[in-house]
Design a protein around this motif. Structure first.
Motif, PDB file in Angstrom:
ATOM      1  N   VAL A 144       0.663  -0.905   0.153  1.00  0.00           N
ATOM      2  CA  VAL A 144      -0.132  -0.115  -0.303  1.00  0.00           C
ATOM      3  C   VAL A 144       0.882   1.479  -0.425  1.00  0.00           C
ATOM      4  O   VAL A 144       0.601   1.705  -1.382  1.00  0.00           O
ATOM      5  N   LEU A 145       2.071   1.161   0.351  1.00  0.00           N
ATOM      6  CA  LEU A 145       3.367   2.076   0.309  1.00  0.00           C
ATOM      7  C   LEU A 145       3.844   2.328  -0.653  1.00  0.00           C
ATOM      8  O   LEU A 145       3.753   3.262  -0.939  1.00  0.00           O
ATOM      9  N   VAL A 146       3.706   1.349  -1.340  1.00  0.00           N
ATOM     10  CA  VAL A 146       4.815   1.976  -2.353  1.00  0.00           C
ATOM     11  C   VAL A 146       3.266   1.892  -3.650  1.00  0.00           C
ATOM     12  O   VAL A 146       4.232   3.148  -3.965  1.00  0.00           O
ATOM     13  N   LEU A 147       2.609   1.051  -3.214  1.00  0.00           N
ATOM     14  CA  LEU A 147       1.392   1.864  -4.567  1.00  0.00           C
ATOM     15  C   LEU A 147       0.745   2.911  -4.384  1.00  0.00           C
ATOM     16  O   LEU A 147       0.491   4.727  -5.279  1.00  0.00           O
ATOM     17  N   VAL A 148       1.036   4.827  -2.777  1.00  0.00           N
ATOM     18  CA  VAL A 148       0.414   5.603  -2.813  1.00  0.00           C
ATOM     19  C   VAL A 148       1.765   6.575  -3.260  1.00  0.00           C
ATOM     20  O   VAL A 148       1.469   7.410  -3.198  1.00  0.00           O
ATOM     21  N   VAL A 149       3.143   5.726  -2.731  1.00  0.00           N
ATOM     22  CA  VAL A 149       4.082   6.825  -3.192  1.00  0.00           C
ATOM     23  C   VAL A 149       4.135   6.339  -5.077  1.00  0.00           C
ATOM     24  O   VAL A 149       4.408   8.196  -5.198  1.00  0.00           O
ATOM     25  N   GLY A 150       3.784   5.844  -5.327  1.00  0.00           N
ATOM     26  CA  GLY A 150       4.360   5.831  -7.163  1.00  0.00           C
ATOM     27  C   GLY A 150       2.470   6.545  -7.799  1.00  0.00           C
ATOM     28  O   GLY A 150       3.292   7.581  -8.791  1.00  0.00           O
ATOM     29  N   CYS A 151       1.627   6.779  -6.865  1.00  0.00           N
ATOM     30  CA  CYS A 151       0.839   8.072  -7.384  1.00  0.00           C
ATOM     31  C   CYS A 151       0.898   8.601  -7.490  1.00  0.00           C
ATOM     32  O   CYS A 151       0.686   9.366  -8.433  1.00  0.00           O
ATOM     33  N   VAL A 211       3.557  10.096  -9.996  1.00  0.00           N
ATOM     34  CA  VAL A 211       2.473   9.790 -11.128  1.00  0.00           C
ATOM     35  C   VAL A 211       1.840  11.423 -11.601  1.00  0.00           C
ATOM     36  O   VAL A 211       1.945  12.344 -12.131  1.00  0.00           O
ATOM     37  N   LEU A 212       1.175  11.800 -10.259  1.00  0.00           N
ATOM     38  CA  LEU A 212       0.584  12.786 -10.047  1.00  0.00           C
ATOM     39  C   LEU A 212       1.608  14.191 -10.058  1.00  0.00           C
ATOM     40  O   LEU A 212       0.887  15.467 -11.159  1.00  0.00           O
ATOM     41  N   ALA A 213       2.397  14.057  -9.200  1.00  0.00           N
ATOM     42  CA  ALA A 213       2.910  15.237  -9.641  1.00  0.00           C
ATOM     43  C   ALA A 213       3.888  15.324 -10.517  1.00  0.00           C
ATOM     44  O   ALA A 213       4.159  16.935 -10.675  1.00  0.00           O
ATOM     45  N   GLY A 214       4.203  14.148 -11.356  1.00  0.00           N
ATOM     46  CA  GLY A 214       4.625  14.531 -12.647  1.00  0.00           C
ATOM     47  C   GLY A 214       4.106  15.581 -13.582  1.00  0.00           C
ATOM     48  O   GLY A 214       3.908  15.511 -14.315  1.00  0.00           O
ATOM     49  N   ALA A 215       2.214  14.962 -14.084  1.00  0.00           N
ATOM     50  CA  ALA A 215       1.680  15.190 -14.294  1.00  0.00           C
ATOM     51  C   ALA A 215       1.491  16.857 -14.117  1.00  0.00           C
ATOM     52  O   ALA A 215       0.337  17.083 -15.386  1.00  0.00           O
ATOM     53  N   ARG A 216       1.331  16.949 -13.392  1.00  0.00           N
ATOM     54  CA  ARG A 216       1.081  18.311 -13.307  1.00  0.00           C
ATOM     55  C   ARG A 216       2.319  19.454 -14.184  1.00  0.00           C
ATOM     56  O   ARG A 216       1.271  20.537 -13.764  1.00  0.00           O
ATOM     57  N   ARG A 217       3.163  18.913 -14.147  1.00  0.00           N
ATOM     58  CA  ARG A 217       4.264  19.571 -14.235  1.00  0.00           C
ATOM     59  C   ARG A 217       4.189  19.504 -15.957  1.00  0.00           C
ATOM     60  O   ARG A 217       4.584  20.832 -16.368  1.00  0.00           O
ATOM     61  N   ALA A 218       3.859  18.615 -16.472  1.00  0.00           N
ATOM     62  CA  ALA A 218       3.918  18.363 -17.606  1.00  0.00           C
ATOM     63  C   ALA A 218       2.879  19.355 -18.391  1.00  0.00           C
ATOM     64  O   ALA A 218       1.692  20.314 -17.799  1.00  0.00           O
TER      65      ALA A 218
END
Length: 57
Positions: A40-47, A50-57
């Motif tokens: 669960v922690l790995v999934l939260v960090v991964g999501c 991805v959300l942080a990267g999507a906001r930059r683009a």
């Protein structure tokens, strides 16, 4: 890269879960419940990455 690092750190945490560093973080339960917490922690960090990267683009 963040997701991969989180996955590698999660795998390391599962294999050395008896060490004091990870024993303080993980619940003192069955090893499969500890694995669930790690996943669960790995999934939260991964999501979050991805959300942080999507906001930059």
């Amino acid at each position: 890269m963040v997701e991969f690092g989180a996955a590698v750190l999660g795998a390391l945490a599962y294999f050395v879960r008896a060490r004091p560093v990870f024993a303080g973080i993980l619940p003192e339960r069955h090893k499969y419940e500890q694995l669930l917490v790690i996943c669960v922690l790995v999934l939260v960090v991964g999501c979050a990455a991805v959300l942080a990267g999507a906001r930059r683009a």
